[in-house]
Design a protein around this motif. Sequence first.
Motif, short mmCIF file in Angstrom:
data_model
loop_
_atom_site.label_atom_id
_atom_site.label_comp_id
_atom_site.label_asym_id
_atom_site.label_seq_id
_atom_site.Cartn_x
_atom_site.Cartn_y
_atom_site.Cartn_z
N UNK A 1 0.84 -1.20 0.00
CA UNK A 1 0.00 0.00 0.00
C UNK A 1 0.88 1.25 0.00
N UNK A 2 0.24 2.40 -0.04
CA UNK A 2 0.98 3.65 0.01
C UNK A 2 1.11 4.35 -1.33
N UNK A 3 0.66 3.69 -2.41
CA UNK A 3 0.68 4.31 -3.72
C UNK A 3 -0.39 3.69 -4.61
N UNK A 4 -0.77 4.41 -5.64
CA UNK A 4 -1.75 3.92 -6.62
C UNK A 4 -0.95 3.28 -7.74
N UNK A 5 -0.87 1.95 -7.70
CA UNK A 5 -0.04 1.21 -8.66
C UNK A 5 -0.55 -0.22 -8.75
N UNK A 6 -0.34 -0.89 -9.88
CA UNK A 6 -0.81 -2.28 -10.04
C UNK A 6 -0.31 -3.19 -8.93
N UNK A 7 -1.22 -4.00 -8.41
CA UNK A 7 -0.87 -4.96 -7.37
C UNK A 7 -0.97 -4.45 -5.95
N UNK A 8 -1.10 -3.13 -5.79
CA UNK A 8 -1.25 -2.56 -4.45
C UNK A 8 -2.72 -2.59 -4.03
N UNK A 9 -2.95 -2.57 -2.71
CA UNK A 9 -4.31 -2.49 -2.20
C UNK A 9 -5.00 -1.24 -2.73
N UNK A 10 -6.24 -1.40 -3.15
CA UNK A 10 -6.99 -0.28 -3.71
C UNK A 10 -7.58 0.57 -2.60
N UNK A 11 -6.69 1.22 -1.86
CA UNK A 11 -7.06 2.17 -0.82
C UNK A 11 -6.80 3.56 -1.38
N UNK A 12 -7.84 4.38 -1.51
CA UNK A 12 -7.64 5.71 -2.07
C UNK A 12 -8.82 6.60 -1.73
N UNK A 13 -8.64 7.88 -1.98
CA UNK A 13 -9.72 8.85 -1.74
C UNK A 13 -9.77 9.83 -2.89
N UNK A 14 -10.97 10.34 -3.14
CA UNK A 14 -11.22 11.29 -4.23
C UNK A 14 -11.59 12.64 -3.61
N UNK A 15 -10.98 13.71 -4.16
CA UNK A 15 -11.15 15.05 -3.61
C UNK A 15 -11.60 16.02 -4.70
N UNK A 16 -12.48 16.94 -4.33
CA UNK A 16 -12.83 18.04 -5.23
C UNK A 16 -11.65 18.99 -5.38
N UNK A 17 -10.97 19.22 -4.25
CA UNK A 17 -9.78 20.08 -4.24
C UNK A 17 -8.90 19.64 -3.08
#
Length: 566
Positions: A304-320
């Motif tokens: 985890x810790x980055x958006x990359x293939x094989x990593x856990x899909x932990x993420x957040x979406x922000x307007x700003x």
Amino acid sequence: MKVDLLIQNGWVYRTYRQCFEQADIAIVGEKFYDISPASCYEADSVVDAKGKYIIPGLIDIHMHIESSMTFPGEFSAAVLPFGVTTVVADPHEIANVFGLEGIKSFLSQETKLDIFYGIPSCVPSTSPELETSGGIIGEAEVMELLQDDRVLCLGEVMNDTDLLSGEDTLIKRIVALCKKDGRNLRIEGHCPALTKEELAAFIGSGVDADHTQQTPESVLEKTDMGMFLELQKKSLTPEVVQAVVANNLYENIALVTDDTMPDHLANGHLNKILSLAVECGMPIEKAIYCGTLTPARRMGLHDRGMIAPGKLADFAIYDNLTNFDPVSVYKNGIQYTKEANIEKAAFPDYFYQSVKCRLALPSDFNLNRCEIEEGTAIVNVMQVQSFGTRIRHVKREIPVKGGSLRWQEAGLCLAVVYERYGKTGDVAYGLVEHGFKLKGAVATTWSHDSHNLLVLGNSVNDMVLAQNQIVHMQGGYVTASDSKVTSSAALPVGGILWDGSLTTLSKELSGVRRQIEVMGYENSNVIMSISTLTLLVSPELKLSDKGLFDVRTKRKVPLVESYNPS
């Protein structure tokens, strides 16, 4: 190929380049499958993130769930909406009250948030000779905890005196056990006052991280010696951040919360620390890096810790990214929706009956055992600062009349600690100076780290009332003024936790905070400032149930230094 989820058109954080690039994110199961511009995957679900920012889930590697005065399930529900998807918790507060059983009570609770743990290294924070705790973590307890895969580190090593001594001490043996573990456990530290040769010896022993309050000078000295720094709120000043930025120290830095009070947790968690770092001059892309990848690397969380293939899909979406408040959060590839009702934590019955000290009497607060009848006394005083929890050790001359120290006439407050576990019944005294007058009293069992019952005030009647109420409540916070209770927050689980709704607790503690401020106590965090008057590992002079102690030397300090008869 068909994927489970496709996030399209968002500005995706590219970790290694530390920039944003418009791309699509394909997710299969719990993991990222592909991140590429204008991908052509079919998907069961598609989200249009046009104009929005997407960053990895935030990772807090130095924090204490107990500082939020709630239990893991409620804490999980509180922080996930802020984009925090992983934490490493050091449960040394619950361990100080209940030992290994307290830690196990946390480990047994399932949460949607990924909670990893550090082994409490100093329970009590110093030794039983200096303070009385409810539990003790020794070698046997450490060996048992090392068998749990959720344990990633040895929690903050605070007892530098024993670690650096020439004797065979418990903390040395605990560090050695963790260094022998085959998983390359990290060893976290707490060293606010160490520098030069002592700091070098501390790091050389294997303790190579620090989360305490930093200065620009300490940032450079510690990182030059190879130490990893975990910057919390009180370290995030423009001067400290400039030292990080000017010297490009991002690989050696993580942003952490350490302690988040429940009334503050209602408004944010690690996301607010990132926002503060940016306000103080850290570039947004660097703050994200220090809130995601560097903490993941520090704890060996390579999935985890980055958006990359094989990593856990932990993420957040922000307007700003002006305040790091996400519009949606995904954990393991699934959008998180706040649970409607969190069940109360299941704790053993005896966790609710842990405050076993006697009720206070007015005579407890009359310091009438002086060696002289009339004159003055030179006393050792804990001087509260307006910012942070550091206490200065000062000496003051105060009047003695009728064989009593007239601490109220001298404009001082009295701090009294009652041993609350029913082991010794000890009561100890300290004097507090703060440049203002606290009109009333505050009592609490949430007093770092041994969590004995602390009373602070300048009114004997109010101090008796507040202490008695705390005992009847079986722990928490109470304020009293003009001979009546003015606010309270119940913490019946071990005197440090609330087992119900965070919303309820937040309102009650906010009321306590307001009343402390109304009574005249001034500090950047009034609750933490009071609760750490008993923390024997934070400079310079502190009070336990055994008496006053010099934090650096761990030597006992008399309340009265000398008398001058008239």
